[in-house]
Structure formats: C-alpha cells, structure tokens
Motif scaffolding. Structure first.
Motif, PDB file in Angstrom:
ATOM      1  N   TYR A   1      -8.356   6.175   7.060  1.00 39.22           N
ATOM      2  CA  TYR A   1      -7.358   5.095   7.147  1.00 39.22           C
ATOM      3  C   TYR A   1      -7.312   4.476   8.541  1.00 39.22           C
ATOM      4  O   TYR A   1      -6.290   3.953   8.980  1.00 39.22           O
ATOM      5  CB  TYR A   1      -5.973   5.642   6.764  1.00 39.22           C
ATOM      6  CG  TYR A   1      -5.907   6.138   5.341  1.00 39.22           C
ATOM      7  CD1 TYR A   1      -5.929   5.249   4.278  1.00 39.22           C
ATOM      8  CD2 TYR A   1      -5.876   7.514   5.057  1.00 39.22           C
ATOM      9  CE1 TYR A   1      -5.886   5.701   2.949  1.00 39.22           C
ATOM     10  CE2 TYR A   1      -5.847   7.970   3.751  1.00 39.22           C
ATOM     11  CZ  TYR A   1      -5.845   7.072   2.699  1.00 39.22           C
ATOM     12  OH  TYR A   1      -5.827   7.514   1.404  1.00 39.22           O
TER      13      TYR A   1
ATOM     14  N   TYR B   1      -5.714   1.065   9.547  1.00 32.15           N
ATOM     15  CA  TYR B   1      -4.268   0.887   9.680  1.00 32.15           C
ATOM     16  C   TYR B   1      -3.722   1.486  10.984  1.00 32.15           C
ATOM     17  O   TYR B   1      -2.525   1.409  11.258  1.00 32.15           O
ATOM     18  CB  TYR B   1      -3.548   1.554   8.504  1.00 32.15           C
ATOM     19  CG  TYR B   1      -3.992   1.015   7.156  1.00 32.15           C
ATOM     20  CD1 TYR B   1      -3.639  -0.258   6.761  1.00 32.15           C
ATOM     21  CD2 TYR B   1      -4.762   1.786   6.287  1.00 32.15           C
ATOM     22  CE1 TYR B   1      -4.056  -0.788   5.532  1.00 32.15           C
ATOM     23  CE2 TYR B   1      -5.159   1.306   5.055  1.00 32.15           C
ATOM     24  CZ  TYR B   1      -4.820   0.014   4.687  1.00 32.15           C
ATOM     25  OH  TYR B   1      -5.234  -0.490   3.468  1.00 32.15           O
TER      26      TYR B   1
ATOM     27  N   GLN C   1       0.840  -1.209   0.000  1.00 33.02           N
ATOM     28  CA  GLN C   1       0.000   0.000   0.000  1.00 33.02           C
ATOM     29  C   GLN C   1       0.877   1.262   0.000  1.00 33.02           C
ATOM     30  O   GLN C   1       0.663   2.213   0.747  1.00 33.02           O
ATOM     31  CB  GLN C   1      -0.914   0.001   1.236  1.00 33.02           C
ATOM     32  CG  GLN C   1      -1.912  -1.135   1.286  1.00 33.02           C
ATOM     33  CD  GLN C   1      -2.925  -1.062   0.152  1.00 33.02           C
ATOM     34  OE1 GLN C   1      -3.391   0.019  -0.197  1.00 33.02           O
ATOM     35  NE2 GLN C   1      -3.248  -2.211  -0.446  1.00 33.02           N
TER      36      GLN C   1
END
Length: 423
Positions: free
Chosen positions: A417, A420, A380
């Motif tokens: 996000y 994560y 990623q």
C-alpha cells in the motif's frame, strides 16, 4: 478388586567409557517408562561391558543374577534398556523363562495407550508393525509371550492377535495404513500452506517429554485472555500429548502468532516412531521460531537438552531461531522470571514468566514491522478494515481527502500500500 500389577526387573548395560550419570538417568527413565505402563519395578541389574553381548545382550553370569533376582522378587517380566535383536529376545526368553521386552516396545506401548486421534493411532500402528517385521522369523513364541492381557504390558498389536500375519500381510498392511496416514498428512500440509500464504508467524514448542510444553501453551492462552475451550490436555506424565495442537495467541496490537505443540522426545526414541511421526514433527520444521522447553528442576536437564537437539537434527530441523524456556524454575531455586540472552526462566504452572517469554517471542518474529502514515481515500474502506484487522493502528484522523492512519504494520503491507503512504 484390584488387578495384580505386572512385576519387572530392569536390566541395562553401560558401555565402558560412557558417563555414569547418563547411564544412571537412562535406567531411572526406564523405570518411569515401566511405571507409565502400569508395571511395578521390583529390581535392577546392571553390567559394564566393552560392547553389548551379541547373543544375550548381557553376560552369562549376569543372566544367572537376573534369574535369581527374578525368582526372589517373583517377577514375571524382564525389561532391557536397549532395543534387542530377535535372536537376543529368543535366547533370553529361553534362559530366563519369562517375558522379555526392550525399551523400544515399552515406548511403543505407551504411545499406543496415549494415541487418541486417528493420525496418532495410525502412526503408532505403522511403527509397531515396522518393529515386528524383522522379528517374525523364529519369534512366533516370543511375540506371543509379549502379547499378554489385562493390566501391564498389553503391546496391542504385537502379541497373539498378530501371530497369524505373515511378513507379506504385514507389509501390505503397512502400505494401506501409510496411504491412510498420507491422506491425513496431506490435509495438514494444505493448512500449513494457507498459514504461510496469510503470513502468520508460527512458533513451535519442542522439548523432552514432560518438560511442560502443554502447560506453557495453556498458560499462554490464559495470560492472553483466550477462551478456556482452547486449552490443551496436560498432565504430569511421560508422553501426555502425542497429537499436534495449534492455537492462535492473540495480541492487543494485532501482532498475533500461531503456537504449535508436538510430541515430546525421550532418550533412545525408537527410530520407527521418529519415522512414523515425521509428518507431525514437521510442524516444528516449518516454524519461524522454536521454543525449546526444558525442565530446569531436573538435575540432568543438560542431557535432556542434548537429546532434544540430537532428535531435531536427525529429522532435519536445524538453523531455526530458538529460544530456551527453562520451565519449573520455581523448583530449581533460581531467580525468576528472568531473561538471559536467548533464554527465559519461568514457571508455567504458576504462570510466572509467560509475559517475559511472549516479549522474547515478539522480538524474534516481528522484526519486519514498520511505522508509517497513510492517507486512504474514502472509497477504499476495505483498506482501512484490513489495517484495523492486521496492523496496529496508532492514530486515526479524518480529512476532506480521506482517512489518515498512523500504523505499525508488516513491511510487506507497507510495500503493498505504498501509494497511500505520506512522506
């Protein structure tokens, strides 16, 4: 060989009950507006009245006084400090036997001289035609008189070159110019929507004309090491800038913002101009934060603040967080740079106080930032690139499962996000 400058007498009426200092400043500013049009002020006549004289603006005795002063000083123009009606212009030109203009046409003339871009030129032309419309009937001679040539008050577009236009043609022309202007405004609205989509904070400079808005923008660019090519035009004169300027102020921690600068305000700004420049002024209406720039060295600075606030309110700009930047503090004998609550004292010309202003801006517009630690898988890599470009990366570590980033980022990016994020 130098051209002879137009000579003018200034005339103003102070309505009883109004403050002397406000009236005095208005007349002083009228002189500055005349000077901006290359007109030499050679005399002044004022009168206190309960209300404006409907037929002549001033009383008959004052008309005689103006005539006497005009002949003694060999003046060829009389400038009035308010917008005159068509009948007042007609009557005054008959009695004074010279060119008669008002504050509105003076400001319109300055705008016509300063307009550089197509948008600004269209805005000024529309405003001038809207000013003309109610003044056509019975005013052919007066309008022709106002359209002089050479130095001084040319009034481009309101003089003899427009006499052949009747009301219908002018109205049609306004519609045509309005469509052309709408097309340009539409392009800016697309850009504005894109900025919102990208969540880039917008900070807008507002304030009285010649307060130093453009100087502050240039100082910000220089202090933050921006290219000199991005500098905007600045000059110590009324309405030096009519065009909207937008510059990105880059920050070392990626907390960048856009700084916009629009046309300055003035006392009794003609409503025709406010209406025509509404689309330009809407840049301020869409801002996340306003920087109200004030010439602190001006003894009448509170009047200038009030005028700016009134103008902003008249175009629907209210309830936007505001910082007051007291510029030219070096000329006002006050300690600077200094911050007092929501205000900062600075000198844009000396570039002193710009860092303090930036810090105050940052506190206002970067409230929704959070610090977090994320583990980003090696496949990623685009996420790592995104945080490097749009967040403040505090630390980077590499583990067998991916890259650990400790960042300060927007709350929206944190939510985006979240999967994560390490607890």
């Amino acid at each position: 060989m130098m051209e002879n400058r137009e000579k003018a007498i200034l005339v103003g009426v102070q309505i009883k009950g109004s403050r002397d200092e406000e009236f005095d400043y208005s007349m002083e500013e009228l002189g500055e507006l005349a000077a901006a049009c290359d007109v030499e002020v050679v005399g002044m006549v004022t009168q206190k009245l309960d209300r404006i004289n409907g037929s002549h603006y001033i009383g008959k005795g004052k008309i005689e006084e103006v005539n006497t002063l005009k002949e003694m000083m060999e003046a060829d123009t009389v400038i009035f400090d308010d917008e005159l009606s068509p009948s007042q212009i007609r009557n005054l030109e008959v009695d004074l036997d010279c060119k008669v203009i008002d504050r509105t046409i003076l400001i319109l003339d300055i705008f016509a001289r300063r307009a550089k871009t197509k948008e600004a030129q269209l805005q000024v032309e529309i405003a001038k035609m809207q000013y003309m419309l109610p003044r056509l009937v019975g005013l052919r001679a007066s309008l022709g008189r106002q359209g002089g040539g050479g130095a001084g008050l040319s009034n481009k577009g309101t003089g003899e070159t427009k006499l052949e236009l009747d009301r219908r043609k002018i109205e049609e022309k306004i519609v045509v110019l309005g469509r052309e202007l709408a097309s340009i405004v539409g392009q800016r609205e697309v850009q504005r929507r894109q900025r919102k989509k990208n969540e880039i904070p917008v900070v807008s400079l507002v304030g009285y004309t010649n307060a130093g808005k453009s100087t502050i923008m240039n100082a910000m660019l220089q202090v933050h090491n921006q290219s000199e090519e991005k500098q905007v035009f600045e000059k110590d004169m009324l309405f030096a800038t009519l065009e909207t300027s937008i510059r990105s102020i880059q920050q070392s921690d990626q907390k960048s913002f856009l700084l916009t600068d629009t046309v300055g305000f003035v006392k009794k700004l003609p409503h025709h101009l406010v209406k025509a420049f509404r689309s330009t002024l809407e840049e301020a209406a869409e801002a996340d934060l306003l920087i109200h720039v004030v010439d602190f060295s001006n003894p009448n600075h509170q009047q200038l603040i009030d005028t700016t606030n009134e103008t902003l309110k008249s175009i629907g700009i209210e309830d936007i967080p505001t910082i007051i930047a007291y510029n030219k503090a070096d000329l006002a004998d006050v300690p600077f740079p200094s911050i007092e609550g929501e205000a900062v004292y600075l000198s844009a010309k000396q570039k002193v106080g710009i860092k303090e202003l930036t810090e105050l801006i940052r506190k206002k517009i970067f409230k929704d930032y959070v610090q977090c630690k994320l583990l980003i898988p090696f496949d990623q890599g685009q996420i790592i690139s995104y945080f490097n470009n749009y967040a403040h990366v505090l630390q980077t570590e590499y583990e067998e499962n991916g890259t650990i980033l400790q960042v300060e980022c927007k709350k929206s990016d944190f939510e985006k996000y979240r999967e994560y994020v390490l607890n």
